[in-house]
Design an enzyme around this catalytic site. Structure first.
Site, mmCIF file in Angstrom:
data_model
loop_
_atom_site.group_PDB
_atom_site.id
_atom_site.type_symbol
_atom_site.label_atom_id
_atom_site.label_comp_id
_atom_site.label_asym_id
_atom_site.label_seq_id
_atom_site.Cartn_x
_atom_site.Cartn_y
_atom_site.Cartn_z
ATOM 1 N N GLY A 46 54.738 9.551 41.687
ATOM 2 C CA GLY A 46 56.122 9.937 41.912
ATOM 3 C C GLY A 46 56.210 10.896 43.079
ATOM 4 N N GLN A 51 60.042 17.836 47.803
ATOM 5 C CA GLN A 51 58.617 18.042 48.105
ATOM 6 C C GLN A 51 58.264 17.698 49.557
ATOM 7 O OE1 GLN A 51 57.353 15.624 44.497
ATOM 8 N NE2 GLN A 51 55.681 17.090 44.628
ATOM 9 N N CYS A 91 50.620 17.389 40.132
ATOM 10 C CA CYS A 91 51.737 17.558 41.061
ATOM 11 C C CYS A 91 51.159 17.577 42.472
ATOM 12 C CB CYS A 91 52.478 18.872 40.780
ATOM 13 S SG CYS A 91 53.892 19.126 41.867
ATOM 14 N N LEU A 92 51.745 16.764 43.331
ATOM 15 C CA LEU A 92 51.226 16.678 44.704
ATOM 16 C C LEU A 92 51.426 17.988 45.462
ATOM 17 C CD1 LEU A 92 52.431 13.048 45.510
ATOM 18 C CD2 LEU A 92 50.116 13.797 44.914
ATOM 19 N N HIS A 133 59.745 15.203 35.421
ATOM 20 C CA HIS A 133 59.026 16.048 36.384
ATOM 21 C C HIS A 133 59.729 16.015 37.754
ATOM 22 C CE1 HIS A 133 54.983 17.449 38.158
ATOM 23 N NE2 HIS A 133 55.647 17.056 39.235
ATOM 24 N N GLU A 134 60.121 14.805 38.185
ATOM 25 C CA GLU A 134 60.736 14.672 39.522
ATOM 26 C C GLU A 134 62.160 15.235 39.536
ATOM 27 O OE1 GLU A 134 58.671 14.061 41.671
ATOM 28 O OE2 GLU A 134 57.123 13.026 40.552
ATOM 29 N N HIS A 137 61.996 18.803 40.118
ATOM 30 C CA HIS A 137 61.809 19.144 41.539
ATOM 31 C C HIS A 137 63.152 19.237 42.268
ATOM 32 C CE1 HIS A 137 57.525 19.339 42.367
ATOM 33 N NE2 HIS A 137 57.288 18.145 41.856
HETATM 34 O O1 K1U Z 1 55.853 15.026 41.692
HETATM 35 C C1 K1U Z 1 54.693 14.948 42.022
HETATM 36 O O2 K1U Z 1 54.127 15.913 42.503
HETATM 37 C C2 K1U Z 1 53.936 13.658 41.820
HETATM 38 C C3 K1U Z 1 53.113 13.664 40.550
HETATM 39 C C4 K1U Z 1 53.921 13.005 39.446
HETATM 40 C C5 K1U Z 1 53.446 13.191 38.040
HETATM 41 C C6 K1U Z 1 52.154 12.907 37.649
HETATM 42 C C7 K1U Z 1 51.765 13.057 36.329
HETATM 43 C C8 K1U Z 1 52.661 13.487 35.397
HETATM 44 C C9 K1U Z 1 53.944 13.796 35.791
HETATM 45 C C10 K1U Z 1 54.348 13.631 37.104
HETATM 46 C C11 K1U Z 1 51.821 12.891 40.825
HETATM 47 O O3 K1U Z 1 51.847 11.757 41.123
HETATM 48 S S1 K1U Z 1 50.331 13.766 40.705
HETATM 49 C C12 K1U Z 1 49.086 12.528 41.036
HETATM 50 C C13 K1U Z 1 48.852 11.594 39.910
HETATM 51 O O4 K1U Z 1 49.315 11.816 38.816
HETATM 52 C C14 K1U Z 1 48.070 10.351 40.130
HETATM 53 C C15 K1U Z 1 47.450 10.088 41.301
HETATM 54 C C16 K1U Z 1 46.723 8.926 41.472
HETATM 55 C C17 K1U Z 1 46.627 8.013 40.465
HETATM 56 C C18 K1U Z 1 47.250 8.268 39.274
HETATM 57 C C19 K1U Z 1 47.982 9.436 39.093
HETATM 58 ZN ZN ZN Z 2 55.422 17.547 41.287
#
Ligand code: K1U
Ligand code: ZN
Length: 175
Positions: A46, A51, A91-92, A133-134, A137
Site C-alpha cells: 500500500g 507518504q 510502513c514504508l 493504515h493508509e 496516513h
Molecule cells: O503505508 C505503507 O507504508 C505501506 C505498508 C502497508 C502495510 C503493510 C502491512 C500492514 C499494514 C499496512 C507496506 O506495504 S510495508 C511493506 C510490506 O508490508 C510488504 C512488502 C513486501 C512484500 C509484502 C509486504
Molecule cells: Zn505506512
C-alpha cells in the site's frame, strides 16, 4: 511512470492532512500511476499520497499474491467497521520496523476510482488492515501512534538518529 521518493520518519510532512480531490483530471491519473510504480518498486502492499509529499487524498493498494490487483481509493471514508484483529504491520516510512497493531477485522468503505466514479466496497483481513493504515496516513496518523509510550519513544529515537546520520553523511559528501 516515475517512482517517487518516499518520505521517511521523522519527516514533518508525514503529519500533514490530505485534502479531497475535486477534479479527476490527467494530473490525478498521473499521480495514481506514479504511486503504483512507487509501491510495486518499494516493494509494499500500500501507499498513501502523504507518504510521497502529495496533498491530494489518494491511496493505492495491492494485497494480491500475483501483484496484479491494484486498488485505487481516492477520497476514501470508512462507513462501518466490525470486529478486531491484530496484525504485524510494516510502513514504508519506517523501513525495517514492524509492530503489532489492533484494527477492525471488517470494514465497509466508500471511495472514488481514478476516473472519478464513486464506489462502495467491503474489506476484511489484510486488505482491511492496509486500508485502515493508509487512511490513517491521509490524516497524518502513523502506526507507531498506537504503540505504548515507551515503544514509541524507542522507535522515534532510532529513526531520528538515523536521519541525523544521513544528514551528516550528505554534508560530508558535499565537502
Ligand atoms: O503505508 C505503507 O507504508 C505501506 C505498508 C502497508 C502495510 C503493510 C502491512 C500492514 C499494514 C499496512 C507496506 O506495504 S510495508 C511493506 C510490506 O508490508 C510488504 C512488502 C513486501 C512484500 C509484502 C509486504
Ligand atoms: Zn505506512
Amino acid at each position: 511512470m516515475a517512482a517517487l521518493d518516499i518520505l521517511i520518519y521523522p519527516d514533518p510532512r508525514l503529519r500533514r492532512v490530505a485534502t479531497p480531490v475535486v477534479a479527476f483530471d490527467a494530473e490525478i491519473k498521473r499521480i495514481v500511476n506514479d504511486m503504483a510504480t512507487t509501491m510495486y518498486e518499494a516493494p509494499g502492499i500500500g501507499l498513501a499520497s502523504i507518504q510521497v509529499g502529495i496533498r491530494h487524498s489518494i491511496i493505492v493498494i495491492d494485497v494480491s499474491q500475483e501483484l496484479q490487483d491494484l486498488k485505487v481509493l481516492i477520497n476514501p471514508e470508512i462507513l462501518e467497521s466490525e470486529g478486531e484483529q491484530t496484525v504485524e504491520e510494516g510502513c514504508l516510512s519506517f523501513p525495517g520496523y514492524f509492530a503489532r497493531v489492533n484494527r477492525a477485522e471488517w470494514i465497509r468503505f466508500r471511495a472514488h476510482n481514478e476516473h472519478g466514479e464513486c464506489y462502495e466496497a467491503e474489506a476484511d483481513g489484510l486488505y482491511a488492515v492496509c486500508i485502515q493504515h493508509e487512511i490513517d496516513h491521509l490524516s497524518g496518523k502513523l502506526f507507531t501512534d498506537y504503540l505504548s509510550r515507551l515503544k514509541r519513544q524507542r522507535v522515534s529515537r532510532q529513526f531520528e538518529k538515523a536521519a541525523r546520520n544521513r544528514q551528516r553523511e550528505l554534508a560530508r559528501q558535499a565537502g
